[in-house]
Design an enzyme around this catalytic site. Structure first.
Site, PDB file in Angstrom:
ATOM      1  CE  LYS A   1      -0.215  11.234  -0.874  1.00  0.00           C
ATOM      2  NZ  LYS A   1      -0.397   9.836  -0.453  1.00  0.00           N
TER       3      LYS A   1
ATOM      4  CG  HIS B   1      -3.541  14.065  -0.460  1.00  0.00           C
ATOM      5  ND1 HIS B   1      -3.784  13.942  -1.805  1.00  0.00           N
ATOM      6  CD2 HIS B   1      -3.958  12.901   0.111  1.00  0.00           C
ATOM      7  CE1 HIS B   1      -4.309  12.749  -2.044  1.00  0.00           C
ATOM      8  NE2 HIS B   1      -4.427  12.108  -0.907  1.00  0.00           N
ATOM      9  CG  HIS B   2      -1.688  15.349   4.916  1.00  0.00           C
ATOM     10  ND1 HIS B   2      -0.333  15.168   5.012  1.00  0.00           N
ATOM     11  CD2 HIS B   2      -2.209  14.124   4.631  1.00  0.00           C
ATOM     12  CE1 HIS B   2      -0.031  13.891   4.805  1.00  0.00           C
ATOM     13  NE2 HIS B   2      -1.154  13.231   4.575  1.00  0.00           N
TER      14      HIS B   2
ATOM     15  N   GLY C   1       0.795  -1.220   0.000  1.00  0.00           N
ATOM     16  CA  GLY C   1       0.000   0.000   0.000  1.00  0.00           C
ATOM     17  C   GLY C   1       0.824   1.265   0.000  1.00  0.00           C
ATOM     18  CB  THR C   2       4.400   2.051  -0.033  1.00  0.00           C
ATOM     19  OG1 THR C   2       4.936   1.121  -0.985  1.00  0.00           O
ATOM     20  CG2 THR C   2       4.485   1.441   1.346  1.00  0.00           C
ATOM     21  CB  THR C   3       2.304   5.829  -3.565  1.00  0.00           C
ATOM     22  OG1 THR C   3       2.554   6.861  -2.597  1.00  0.00           O
ATOM     23  CG2 THR C   3       0.889   5.312  -3.392  1.00  0.00           C
TER      24      THR C   3
ATOM     25  N   GLY D   1      -0.460   8.797  -5.742  1.00  0.00           N
ATOM     26  CA  GLY D   1      -0.705   7.556  -6.481  1.00  0.00           C
ATOM     27  C   GLY D   1      -2.174   7.406  -6.831  1.00  0.00           C
ATOM     28  CB  THR D   2      -5.284   8.243  -4.959  1.00  0.00           C
ATOM     29  OG1 THR D   2      -4.919   7.429  -3.844  1.00  0.00           O
ATOM     30  CG2 THR D   2      -6.775   8.134  -5.198  1.00  0.00           C
TER      31      THR D   2
ATOM     32  CG  ASN E   1      -7.237   5.447  -1.947  1.00  0.00           C
ATOM     33  OD1 ASN E   1      -7.983   4.788  -1.228  1.00  0.00           O
ATOM     34  ND2 ASN E   1      -7.211   6.773  -1.897  1.00  0.00           N
TER      35      ASN E   1
END
Length: 242
Positions: free
Chosen positions: A132, A128-129, A71-73, A138-139, A95
């Site tokens: 990030k 995103h925050h 689940g890493t990008t 990636g999403t 994601n």
């Protein structure tokens, strides 16, 4: 059999997955750590660490014969399928949210609709925050690919002024936003948008557990789109046509 999980990563996502997994979590390793000899046996391991660790975690999974959900990008491994060679199951995800997996499939439909009229311009925006690391995420890249799959005249994405064949993609990194993604199309007389807004990391944690459950017992390399095809495509069936 009750699924037992291992987990690489003690960051924001890893901590959320650990909390959601509860007693199903056999072990939880941080950066640079591997399970010690006393750790419980895991049927599936989730990698929620960092891109630099993916290769070592895959090597560990292949050596131990353990299915792996990544689940890493920000990582790339062109020979992933050759390395796995059907020995274990590996699922990669930009994601984990099942709602985002559904959104990706809907984005392709939106792209097909845009393709019917050159005056309909598809686009994508994400927020995103401030912490990030990757931009675009990636999403966002996954959703952009889904849009372009439906609209063949858009063959690549750009953050700048787009050429005719490019998909316009906007990125914001500010504040504490968990993640908001919008895919849309702009036509001369109307606008259509589809937005996913995460209120916490719980959907990502729940999706990671669903991915682990789905992957166990399968061999080969998969993505969240494969899971979506299996679990979510029935939602697009509206009954018999006359």
């Amino acid at each position: 059999m009750t699924l037992r999980l291992g987990l690489f990563g003690k960051g924001r996502l890893g901590s959320a997955i650990a909390a959601e997994a509860g007693p199903a979590l056999a072990w939880h390793a941080g950066r640079g750590e591997t399970p010690d000899a006393g750790a419980g046996v895991a049927n599936v391991v989730i990698d929620a660490s960092v891109a630099e660790a993916v290769e070592a975690h895959l090597a560990w999974a292949l050596e131990t014969g353990t299915d792996l959900v990544i689940g890493t990008t920000g990582w790339s491994m062109p020979d992933l399928e050759a390395r796995v060679a059907g020995r274990i199951g590996v699922l990669t995800a930009s994601n984990f949210s099942l709602a985002v997996a559904l959104m990706a499939r809907m984005a392709t439909v939106l792209g097909r609709f845009a393709a019917l009229d050159p005056a309909r311009d598809p686009y994508l925006a994400e927020h995103h925050h401030r912490l990030k690391a990757d931009a675009p995420s990636g999403t966002a890249k996954t959703l952009a690919a889904a849009l372009m799959a439906g609209c063949p005249r858009k063959t690549e994405w750009t953050l700048g002024a787009p050429a005719a064949h490019q998909l316009s993609l906007g990125v914001v990194r500010a504040g504490a936003e968990f993640g908001t993604h919008t895919v849309g199309l702009d036509a001369p007389a109307e606008v259509l948008e589809l937005t996913h807004r995460a209120r916490s990391r719980v959907p990502f944690a729940q999706g990671a557990l669903a991915a682990a459950q789905w992957l166990h017992g399968r061999k080969g390399v998969f993505t969240m789109d494969d899971l979506a095809a299996d679990l979510l495509d029935p939602l697009f069936v509206f009954g018999d046509r006359p």
